[in-house]
Design an enzyme around this catalytic site. Structure first.
Site, mmCIF file in Angstrom:
data_model
loop_
_atom_site.group_PDB
_atom_site.id
_atom_site.type_symbol
_atom_site.label_atom_id
_atom_site.label_comp_id
_atom_site.label_asym_id
_atom_site.label_seq_id
_atom_site.Cartn_x
_atom_site.Cartn_y
_atom_site.Cartn_z
ATOM 1 N N ARG A 225 41.434 -1.454 14.967
ATOM 2 C CA ARG A 225 41.658 -0.359 13.989
ATOM 3 C C ARG A 225 40.763 -0.787 12.780
ATOM 4 N NH1 ARG A 225 43.175 2.003 17.488
ATOM 5 N NH2 ARG A 225 45.341 2.705 17.921
ATOM 6 N N HIS A 273 34.985 5.598 17.682
ATOM 7 C CA HIS A 273 36.280 5.238 18.211
ATOM 8 C C HIS A 273 35.946 5.580 19.593
ATOM 9 C CE1 HIS A 273 40.861 4.727 17.267
ATOM 10 N NE2 HIS A 273 40.473 4.511 18.317
HETATM 11 P P1 NAP Z 1 48.320 -6.125 23.245
HETATM 12 O O1 NAP Z 1 48.176 -6.179 24.581
HETATM 13 O O2 NAP Z 1 49.550 -5.713 22.565
HETATM 14 O O3 NAP Z 1 47.880 -7.631 22.666
HETATM 15 C C1 NAP Z 1 47.725 -7.810 21.165
HETATM 16 C C2 NAP Z 1 47.488 -9.333 21.036
HETATM 17 O O4 NAP Z 1 46.974 -9.407 19.539
HETATM 18 C C3 NAP Z 1 48.334 -10.493 21.537
HETATM 19 O O5 NAP Z 1 47.566 -11.470 21.984
HETATM 20 C C4 NAP Z 1 49.031 -10.797 20.415
HETATM 21 O O6 NAP Z 1 49.664 -12.099 20.416
HETATM 22 C C5 NAP Z 1 47.783 -10.564 19.057
HETATM 23 N N1 NAP Z 1 48.655 -10.520 17.951
HETATM 24 C C6 NAP Z 1 49.470 -9.461 17.495
HETATM 25 N N2 NAP Z 1 49.790 -9.777 16.254
HETATM 26 C C7 NAP Z 1 49.217 -11.161 15.835
HETATM 27 C C8 NAP Z 1 49.323 -11.735 14.494
HETATM 28 N N3 NAP Z 1 50.091 -11.443 13.589
HETATM 29 N N4 NAP Z 1 48.644 -13.118 14.718
HETATM 30 C C9 NAP Z 1 47.937 -13.546 15.850
HETATM 31 N N5 NAP Z 1 47.981 -12.585 16.800
HETATM 32 C C10 NAP Z 1 48.531 -11.467 16.965
HETATM 33 O O7 NAP Z 1 47.417 -4.965 22.768
HETATM 34 P P2 NAP Z 1 46.008 -4.628 23.578
HETATM 35 O O8 NAP Z 1 46.493 -3.647 24.554
HETATM 36 O O9 NAP Z 1 45.217 -5.659 23.955
HETATM 37 O O10 NAP Z 1 45.330 -3.527 22.290
HETATM 38 C C11 NAP Z 1 44.896 -4.046 21.184
HETATM 39 C C12 NAP Z 1 44.521 -3.122 20.055
HETATM 40 O O11 NAP Z 1 43.087 -2.448 20.456
HETATM 41 C C13 NAP Z 1 45.491 -1.971 20.013
HETATM 42 O O12 NAP Z 1 46.648 -2.162 19.222
HETATM 43 C C14 NAP Z 1 44.504 -0.927 19.474
HETATM 44 O O13 NAP Z 1 44.736 -0.940 18.107
HETATM 45 C C15 NAP Z 1 43.295 -1.314 19.806
HETATM 46 N N6 NAP Z 1 42.499 -0.089 20.683
HETATM 47 C C16 NAP Z 1 41.306 0.387 20.536
HETATM 48 C C17 NAP Z 1 40.788 1.354 21.251
HETATM 49 C C18 NAP Z 1 39.802 1.902 20.915
HETATM 50 O O14 NAP Z 1 39.083 2.617 21.506
HETATM 51 N N7 NAP Z 1 39.134 1.427 19.804
HETATM 52 C C19 NAP Z 1 41.336 1.288 22.668
HETATM 53 C C20 NAP Z 1 42.217 0.837 22.911
HETATM 54 C C21 NAP Z 1 43.156 -0.166 21.885
HETATM 55 P P3 NAP Z 1 50.788 -12.604 21.508
HETATM 56 O O15 NAP Z 1 49.874 -12.719 22.636
HETATM 57 O O16 NAP Z 1 51.049 -13.733 20.945
HETATM 58 O O17 NAP Z 1 51.749 -11.632 21.542
HETATM 59 C C1 GLV Z 2 43.221 3.710 20.760
HETATM 60 O O1 GLV Z 2 42.696 3.558 19.888
HETATM 61 C C2 GLV Z 2 44.246 3.163 21.383
HETATM 62 O O2 GLV Z 2 44.768 2.771 20.757
HETATM 63 O O3 GLV Z 2 44.676 3.439 22.666
#
Ligand code: NAP
Ligand code: GLV
Length: 310
Positions: A225, A273
């Protein structure tokens, strides 16, 4: 069963068509500002407006058609805590992230960004190769997407590191966690990839202080983000040479305004994005399966932990 659908782009028809394949018994209510909708069982939304809150407060569950739930959690308890918010779990996004991040890492490691600039000036000049052992990749966030990215990078032989909230063990990845682990993690990461959810704890995490801890000549890749990154800090660290270059897919204001200084900085690569797009069919299939489970009283994956914020 009635499903309340909100699409910011107004393109609801293809979603309804796909839902009809996977959940033929469902009827749909399209949310429109200023119109009262009939009570619905479930809501399927992306970045809904505040005006939708009364309807969102009354459904059995809210499905977010993306991975990040920051746009929903900004409403706090206006979405009652007993209404589960369910995010997409991968649904075709992880492989896209793996493609995007692997491409960006290899582009910097093989200096293609510099060769692109040289080619534009008609310059034929081989550059010294980077050495892999001096090119550790640090992934902030080892969740659904971060772990897939680490898996994709593994065959190339870069030293891999990751940072999470809780302790993790991933073969071949040096894992760090929590506030105590962040400093060491940053000091050893030549490429910093941000894949964190946006929460009060992670907002502005990639700021001057933390980028300053990266080795000189580090690279930033932000696919999470825009609010994770202190944008003026990045610009000044690029100008000073501490940060060599950055690839950014997300921004504080999207679309990135025409007058934003990032557009004028050749060492910043901008994408709109798109690093991991929501794939409609995969998403609808996943949501439909979860609705079936909820209707049978079975547990479902990917329910957001409201206290953790992701
Ligand atoms: P996820 O499965 O919820 O994983 C989040 C990771 O971040 C976990 O390893 C978590 O730790 C870690 N985390 C959260 N808060 C933390 C903190 N305070 N300190 C250290 N580590 C922390 O999420 P995801 O599915 O991988 O997605 C991640 C993000 O990518 C989304 O929230 C979104 O904002 C972004 N995204 C962007 C796009 C795009 O097109 N640009 C698309 C999809 C997603 P734990 O493992 O210990 O819980
Ligand atoms: C895109 O940014 C998502 O969070 O899926």
């Amino acid at each position: 069963m009635r499903i309340l659908l909100h699409r910011a782009d107004g393109k609801t028809e293809p979603w309804i068509k796909d839902f009809t394949k996977f959940l033929p018994e469902a009827e749909f209510e399209i949310w429109h500002a200023g119109e009262t909708s009939q009570p619905c069982d479930y809501a399927v939304v992306w970045s809904p407006p505040e005006a939708m809150l009364p309807e969102l407060a009354q459904v059995k569950a809210i499905f977010n058609t993306g991975a990040g739930v920051d746009a929903l959690l900004r409403f706090g308890d206006a979405i009652p805590r007993d209404v589960p918010i369910i995010r997409l779990g991968d649904a075709g996004m992880a492989v896209q992230m793996a493609e995007y991040v692997t491409y960006s890492v290899l582009r910097y490691f093989r200096r293609f960004d510099e060769y692109e600039a040289q080619a534009r000036s008609g310059l034929w000049a081989p550059l010294p190769q980077h050495v892999k052992s001096d090119f550790p990749i640090g992934v902030l966030g080892m969740g659904v997407l971060g772990t897939r990215v680490l898996e994709a990078l593994a065959p190339f032989g870069f030293p891999l590191r990751g940072w999470s909230r809780g302790e993790k063990r991933i073969p071949g990845v040096q894992c760090y966690h929590g506030g105590d682990g962040l400093d060491t993690f940053l000091r050893g990461s030549r490429v910093l990839v941000c894949m964190l959810p946006l929460t009060p704890e992670t907002s502005n995490l990639v700021d001057r202080t933390n980028m300053g801890k990266l080795p000189a000549g580090a690279f930033i890749i932000n696919v999470a983000r825009g609010a994770h990154l202190a944008e003026p800090d990045l610009l000044s660290l690029i100008k000073s040479g501490h940060i060599a270059a950055a690839t950014l897919d997300v921004f504080r204001n999207e679309p990135l305004p025409a007058q934003h200084p990032f557009w004028q900085e050749p060492r910043i690569t901008i994408t709109p994005h798109i690093s991991a797009l929501t794939l409609r069919r995969e998403s609808v299939q996943q949501i439909a399966e979860k609705i079936r489970k909820l209707e049978k009283g079975e547990p479902v994956a990917d329910i957001v932990d409201r206290n953790q914020g992701y």
